[in-house]
Design a protein around this motif. Structure first.
Motif, mmCIF file in Angstrom:
data_model
loop_
_atom_site.group_PDB
_atom_site.id
_atom_site.type_symbol
_atom_site.label_atom_id
_atom_site.label_comp_id
_atom_site.label_asym_id
_atom_site.label_seq_id
_atom_site.Cartn_x
_atom_site.Cartn_y
_atom_site.Cartn_z
ATOM 1 N N PRO A 454 0.799 -1.228 0.000
ATOM 2 C CA PRO A 454 0.000 0.000 0.000
ATOM 3 C C PRO A 454 0.829 1.274 0.000
ATOM 4 N N ILE A 455 2.141 1.146 0.165
ATOM 5 C CA ILE A 455 3.002 2.329 0.103
ATOM 6 C C ILE A 455 3.603 2.487 -1.288
ATOM 7 N N VAL A 456 4.227 1.409 -1.798
ATOM 8 C CA VAL A 456 5.027 1.561 -3.009
ATOM 9 C C VAL A 456 4.193 1.643 -4.269
ATOM 10 N N VAL A 457 3.047 0.952 -4.320
ATOM 11 C CA VAL A 457 2.240 1.026 -5.540
ATOM 12 C C VAL A 457 1.633 2.420 -5.723
ATOM 13 N N PRO A 458 0.990 3.006 -4.703
ATOM 14 C CA PRO A 458 0.525 4.390 -4.882
ATOM 15 C C PRO A 458 1.676 5.363 -5.123
ATOM 16 N N LEU A 459 2.810 5.128 -4.442
ATOM 17 C CA LEU A 459 3.967 5.991 -4.646
ATOM 18 C C LEU A 459 4.434 5.928 -6.094
ATOM 19 N N LEU A 460 4.538 4.720 -6.627
ATOM 20 C CA LEU A 460 4.956 4.552 -8.016
ATOM 21 C C LEU A 460 3.979 5.232 -8.960
ATOM 22 N N ALA A 461 2.691 5.046 -8.695
ATOM 23 C CA ALA A 461 1.676 5.634 -9.573
ATOM 24 C C ALA A 461 1.810 7.154 -9.642
ATOM 25 N N LYS A 462 1.999 7.778 -8.490
ATOM 26 C CA LYS A 462 2.032 9.238 -8.463
ATOM 27 C C LYS A 462 3.369 9.789 -8.934
ATOM 28 N N VAL A 463 4.464 9.113 -8.608
ATOM 29 C CA VAL A 463 5.764 9.556 -9.094
ATOM 30 C C VAL A 463 5.833 9.400 -10.609
ATOM 31 N N SER A 464 5.261 8.306 -11.118
ATOM 32 C CA SER A 464 5.239 8.102 -12.571
ATOM 33 C C SER A 464 4.443 9.198 -13.250
ATOM 34 N N ALA A 465 3.290 9.548 -12.663
ATOM 35 C CA ALA A 465 2.473 10.615 -13.237
ATOM 36 C C ALA A 465 3.227 11.943 -13.226
ATOM 37 N N ALA A 466 3.933 12.219 -12.125
ATOM 38 C CA ALA A 466 4.687 13.470 -12.029
ATOM 39 C C ALA A 466 5.818 13.518 -13.045
ATOM 40 N N ALA A 467 6.381 12.334 -13.364
ATOM 41 C CA ALA A 467 7.484 12.273 -14.329
ATOM 42 C C ALA A 467 6.993 12.135 -15.765
ATOM 43 N N GLY A 468 5.660 12.034 -15.945
ATOM 44 C CA GLY A 468 5.113 11.882 -17.285
ATOM 45 C C GLY A 468 5.321 10.506 -17.870
ATOM 46 N N ILE A 469 5.444 9.492 -17.014
ATOM 47 C CA ILE A 469 5.674 8.114 -17.440
ATOM 48 C C ILE A 469 4.423 7.293 -17.172
ATOM 49 N N ASP A 470 4.084 6.406 -18.079
ATOM 50 C CA ASP A 470 2.935 5.527 -17.870
ATOM 51 C C ASP A 470 3.165 4.681 -16.621
#
Length: 575
Positions: A454-470
């Protein structure tokens, strides 16, 4: 499966070891804190850009992790983390916070998805109990053991038996350890080596088998995050696709195969094997083995039941066919094509329908053969289901803390302070290293998954969005890293009950088992970390895995020594 990892020391040696282990845990926790620290320039963050709780949103997961490491009690630790989060969202009222924590738990269990996954855990493990009571598991292991001619072939068949019994790590430890113990003793295989072989084919195999008692839990962890983040796609498909990224399990299995086929070992294991081959002492002088108690009579097949390998194969075929069939049906097949149906399938429905259907068919199979009475088969089903009760409880509490962490905005806060410097490509490596520490110190893979997912999956989702990565770009490596890091501790922690059961059913001194196995686990961990580092550097999956595997193989052959192969009861050996 993987319940709370805890045991009572049975000797002064184990007391000393556990005391040392707890001191080491305090040091290792610093490594776990690196993940939060990396996410942390917390106090310098712009509060206006952060969620309302700011740095305090880290409190629930950090407290849960610290309590897991210091108390080794997973369920209370997860609940306390949920309670703190509930208190925070209840205007810091601990009484209302207590109620909020409980509400998160019942909401998770009452959710149709959660209820189906919970039931699948019980039913699938119950089916394993039926297979044991009906003699199917015994038949599979006995069929493998008839062709043994030397210590090397004894070790090879032990590994193969552990892989064949892929659906439950407890069954692997109990059945393979008990069955292969007298065979390996007669061919002078040390207890340390036998318990390593059994342990290395228990959790590492069950987690990547595709169809096992672990799958419901692992799919449940993915599915909850997908549902909360609005990510489209099948959680079961994600689990299957993440298997090639579970680098630790794959490399650990490669290493144990190299050990068996090359007849080489290193470290304390080399000394143990040479002692056993030269003197016939499968235990060192002064060893205090954990002796296995008599098996549960409800799970022991009758002596007059014939060994039929088909009684093992057919239930597994039932399970696979029914689950795959239901995946296709829930995905719209035959109205849509196979690939589209698999992509749109409802994995929780497929798992529960498939496991129930396979359990019924397995009961009918053994009853029609009169392998056992119906009441005995039902007792086997109930005893099998009981074996995963604690693991199922961890599942529920893990879902509860997942909801709690979301309510205080932990992932959102981490993103707010890391989005400018945390690259999505590095998250799999950081996840794996953190998971290694947590799982080793707590001895539980389920608890580690429940904390990290519950920490790393939401973190990945939002960091990816911030970096413009799918978001899907690094989703599979990250999910695979969660599973890999979690299994590391289940494989080698001295307080992991799979590790303890391997010692017990193989008749090994538990501390000797841990001391001889740990260098192998750490070597596989280094190889897995190298693989995730290659992912971060932009290499593709297969090349990353190849780099990690090659590093482990090269290191193994560089530091290992040859062990003679004992080939006859008369004591003849050959180099």
């Amino acid at each position: 499966m993987d319940p709370i990892k805890r045991y009572e020391p049975i000797s002064i040696f184990e007391e000393v070891f556990v005391m040392s282990h707890r001191r080491i845990s305090c040091v290792l926790f610093v490594a776990a804190a690196l993940f939060a620290a990396l996410c942390g320039t917390a106090f310098a963050a712009d509060e206006a850009a952060s969620p309302q709780f700011g740095v305090l949103s880290l409190l629930p997961p950090v407290v849960a992790i610290v309590l897991c490491l210091t108390t080794h009690e997973v369920i209370p630790s997860l609940f306390v983390g949920s309670w703190i989060a509930g208190t925070m969202i209840s205007d810091w009222n601990p009484i209302y916070g207590f109620g909020a924590a409980i509400e998160n738990i019942w909401n998770s269990l009452g959710d149709p998805w959660g209820a189906r996954i919970f039931m699948t855990c019980i039913v699938m493990s119950g089916m394993v109990g039926v297979m044991q009571a009906g003699g199917g598991v015994r038949a599979a292991v006995n069929a493998l053991s008839r062709r043994i001619r030397s210590s090397r072939s004894a070790m090879l068949f032990t590994e193969l038996a552990g892989i064949v019994i892929f659906f439950e790590d407890y069954v692997t430890a109990a059945v393979v350890g008990t069955t292969m113990r007298p065979i390996s003793d007669s061919y002078r295989v040390s207890k340390e080596k036998l318990s390593y072989l059994v342990d290395s084919t228990a959790a590492p195999v069950a987690a990547i088998a595709g169809v096992s008692s672990w799958v419901a839990y692992m799919v449940g962890q993915i599915g909850k995050q997908y549902g909360e983040l609005g990510i489209q796609g099948s959680a079961y498909n994600t689990y299957l696709q993440s298997i090639p990224f579970v680098f630790y399990n794959l490399i650990a299995l490669l290493l144990v195969t190299l050990v068996v086929l090359s007849s080489r070992d290193f470290g304390p294991m080399l000394a143990a094997e040479r002692r056993a081959r030269s003197s016939g002492k499968v235990l060192r002088d002064g060893a205090m083995p954990l002796t296995s108690a008599a098996g549960d009579p409800d799970l022991e097949p009758a002596e007059n039941v014939p060994d039929r390998v088909v009684n093992f194969v057919l239930p597994v075929v039932f399970l696979v066919v029914f689950i795959v069939g239901m995946l296709l049906v829930t995905g719209g097949f035959p109205k849509v094509g196979l690939s589209e149906a698999m992509a749109n399938s409802d994995s929780s429905l497929a798992l529960i329908y498939g496991s129930y259907a396979a359990a019924v068919m397995t009961l009918a199979l053994f009853r029609l053969q009169r392998a056992a009475s119906l009441s005995r088969l039902f007792r086997g089903f109930l005893k099998g289901g009981q074996a995963v009760f604690v693991g199922s409880m961890i599942l529920i509490y893990a879902w509860g803390i997942s909801a709690s962490i979301k309510s205080v905005g932990t992932a959102a806060y981490l993103v707010s302070v890391t989005k400018d410097f945390l690259s999505p490509a590095w998250i799999p490596l950081l996840t794996f290293l953190t998971g290694m520490v947590i799982s080793f110190c707590t001895g539980t893979s389920y608890g580690t998954m429940g904390i990290l997912m519950p920490i790393v999956v939401p973190l990945l989702a939002k960091v990816s969005a911030a970096a413009g990565i799918d978001v899907t770009t690094y989703m599979l490596p990250t999910v695979g890293a969660v599973f890999a890091g979690a299994v590391f501790g289940d494989h080698c922690s001295p307080i992991s009950d799979t590790t303890i059961m391997s010692s017990m059913f193989c008749g090994a001194d538990h501390i000797d088992h841990v001391k001889t196995q740990l260098p192998y686990a750490l070597l596989a961990g280094v190889g897995a970390a190298a693989g995730y580092l290659c992912i971060a550097l932009g290499l593709n999956h297969w090349l990353s895995l190849a780099v990690g595997a090659a590093l482990v193989a090269a290191a193994f052959f560089a530091v290992s020594g040859r062990v003679d192969d004992y080939v006859s009861a008369g004591g003849e050996t050959q180099d």
